[in-house]
Design an enzyme around this catalytic site. Structure first.
Site, mmCIF file in Angstrom:
data_model
loop_
_atom_site.group_PDB
_atom_site.id
_atom_site.type_symbol
_atom_site.label_atom_id
_atom_site.label_comp_id
_atom_site.label_asym_id
_atom_site.label_seq_id
_atom_site.Cartn_x
_atom_site.Cartn_y
_atom_site.Cartn_z
ATOM 1 C CB SER A 148 -5.522 4.968 1.872
ATOM 2 O OG SER A 148 -5.253 5.924 1.124
ATOM 3 C CE LYS B 88 -3.883 2.155 0.321
ATOM 4 N NZ LYS B 88 -3.493 3.009 -1.035
ATOM 5 C CE LYS C 72 3.956 7.655 5.562
ATOM 6 N NZ LYS C 72 3.573 8.544 4.399
ATOM 7 N N GLY D 113 -2.720 8.314 -4.307
ATOM 8 C CA GLY D 113 -1.988 9.473 -4.783
ATOM 9 C C GLY D 113 -0.732 9.840 -3.903
ATOM 10 C CG ASP D 114 3.466 10.981 -2.773
ATOM 11 O OD1 ASP D 114 3.259 10.539 -1.593
ATOM 12 O OD2 ASP D 114 4.281 11.506 -3.145
ATOM 13 C CG ASN E 293 -4.398 16.310 -0.294
ATOM 14 O OD1 ASN E 293 -3.941 15.645 0.467
ATOM 15 N ND2 ASN E 293 -5.880 16.471 -0.547
ATOM 16 C CE LYS F 14 4.850 7.223 -1.944
ATOM 17 N NZ LYS F 14 4.169 7.834 -0.743
#
Ligand code: GLU
Length: 451
Positions: free
Chosen positions: A383, A95, A119, A170-171, A246, A131
């Protein structure tokens, strides 16, 4: 077990990482931070060393790198590079977000993927670490170009992801628009409606309420916890928030709601200082709707100043500093300046925004410091709640998701404080968050055999 054995072990593995991954400076930096925190764990539990836990953790389970060809509006062929790092699936499907930015390379994606393991573990949700992204620059591209790029990117990525294997989101450079295009293409290729394959989706097709706000809100909830422990609150505090994407926007929104005054924000060109208080509606419209540069803020608000160069935002005196832009945006010199100016608390909304030396300055000067893995975990935590809603084919109310987010942020804070205390570094949330995140993943890996 002597302390020296633990130190030697960590140093030895770190050296192997730097040799085996030459020139990947951001990845080295992320590994170094975790490794230094873990020495007390290996002091107390040397069996982790026998299990070669670090040697295994620093090696991604899988890295995918692929060609992304697409047609620009002139009909010219463009080629970008796409990545997905599937770092660790011990506690759940991979994830983590996708970043579209010209700086993206293997080092950036690996540092982000590595941090994501710890995290995600800290959130208490069943999610592994991954990622991805591309060196594609969405800036200045038309909607159609972004769509064609996303479709090409997903055509390849779709072979490697799924609701139970790997769930991107997203990132930087990837928001609701991009997730929408990516989801459409995935659905077309797979031929079924697998809503849980991506998070950060639009609310009309499986997105979760409060996901958009979650990272920024979560960072401020974390600050609230740190302050509460000292009998303090955000009310009346002066806040500087870097970035205007964001994370930054919703950190500002929550800080304002809790009675703070936000006086500056930025983008990669420079920062806006508004001594009368940043007008968030303007920032939201400029960035979320018009996709303009933050400089345009001063055209509408002559009381504000625009300064070229984003790092100087940290020269503004403030009580609370929230770096919410990007990695290594806050140097040792900036940290010293913030301390001189009396900063009380710093929390990282971005991933690895403070250099290792800057973090040391904050810790040495007893500034309340919320490291990224803890302070910005609210985004990925929600998420995971989006995945849960998709699996149940339900949508929860905003208030319910927000309440869960607050509880998750409180738990992250307290679990990190407890781990720091237990391993001899009371109050050090860097060490605490790293240890708390590490233990769950390490124990799961060991329980699952040689993986
Ligand atoms: N990109 C965010 C992060 O750094 C969120 C990832 C996600 O929601 O999967 O944690």
């Amino acid at each position: 077990m002597s302390h020296q054995v633990a130190v030697d072990y960590v140093n030895h593995v770190y050296e192997t990482v730097t040799k085996r991954n030459p020139n990947e400076t951001e990845f080295h930096q992320a590994v170094k931070e975790i490794f230094d925190s873990l020495v007390p764990v290996f002091d107390q539990n040397p069996s982790y060393i026998d299990h070669a836990i670090l040697e295994r953790m620093v090696e991604p389970e899988r890295i995918i790198s692929f060609r992304v060809p697409w047609l620009d509006d002139e009909g010219k062929i463009q080629v970008n590079r796409g990545f997905r790092v599937q770092f660790n699936s011990a506690i759940g499907p991979y994830k983590g977000g996708l970043r579209f930015h010209p700086s993206v390379n293997a080092s950036i994606i690996k540092f982000l993927g590595f941090e994501q393991i710890f995290k995600n573990s800290l959130t208490g949700q069943p999610i592994g670490g991954g990622k991805g992204g591309s060196d594609f620059d969405p800036k200045g591209k038309s909607d159609n170009e972004v769509m064609r790029f996303c479709q090409s990117f997903m055509t390849e990525l779709s072979k490697h992801i799924g609701p139970d294997t790997d769930v991107p989101a997203g990132d930087i450079g990837v928001g609701a628009r991009e997730v929408g295009y990516l989801f459409g293409q995935y659905k077309k290729i797979q031929g079924g409606y697998q809503a849980g394959v991506l998070t950060g989706k639009g609310l009309g097709f499986g997105g979760s309420l409060a996901r958009t706000e979650a990272t920024g809100y979560g960072t401020v909830y974390f600050v609230q916890e740190m302050l509460k422990d000292k009998g303090d609150s955000l009310s009346g505090k002066t806040v500087v928030v870097s970035g205007s994407g964001n994370v930054s926007i919703y950190a500002m929104e929550k800080a304002l709601e809790l009675g703070a005054k936000v006086i500056a924000c930025s983008d990669s060109n420079g920062y806006v200082y508004d001594p009368t208080g940043i007008k968030l509606d303007t920032v939201k419209r400029l960035k979320e709707v018009e996709r303009k540069r933050i400089k345009a803020y001063v055209d509408e608000h002559p009381e504000a100043e625009f300064h070229v160069g984003f790092e100087n935002i940290w020269t503004i005196p403030c009580d609370i500093a929230l770096p919410c832009a990007t990695q290594n945006e806050l140097s040792e010199a900036s940290a010293k300046r913030l301390v001189e100016n009396g900063v009380i608390a710093v929390a990282e909304g971005a991933n690895m925004p403070s250099t290792l030396q800057a973090v040391d300055v904050f810790l040495e000067n007893k500034v309340l410091f919320g490291p990224a893995k803890a302070a910005n975990a609210g985004g990925v935590a929600v998420s995971a709640l989006e995945m849960a809603q998709n699996s149940a084919r339900l949508s929860w109310k905003f208030e319910d998701v927000d309440e869960k987010l607050q509880e998750i942020m409180r738990n992250i804070y307290h679990n990190s404080m407890q781990a720091a205390e237990k391993y001899g570094k009371p109050g050090n949330l860097v060490v605490g968050a790293n240890i708390a995140g590490f233990l769950k993943v390490a124990d799961a890996m060991i329980a699952q055999g040689l993986i």
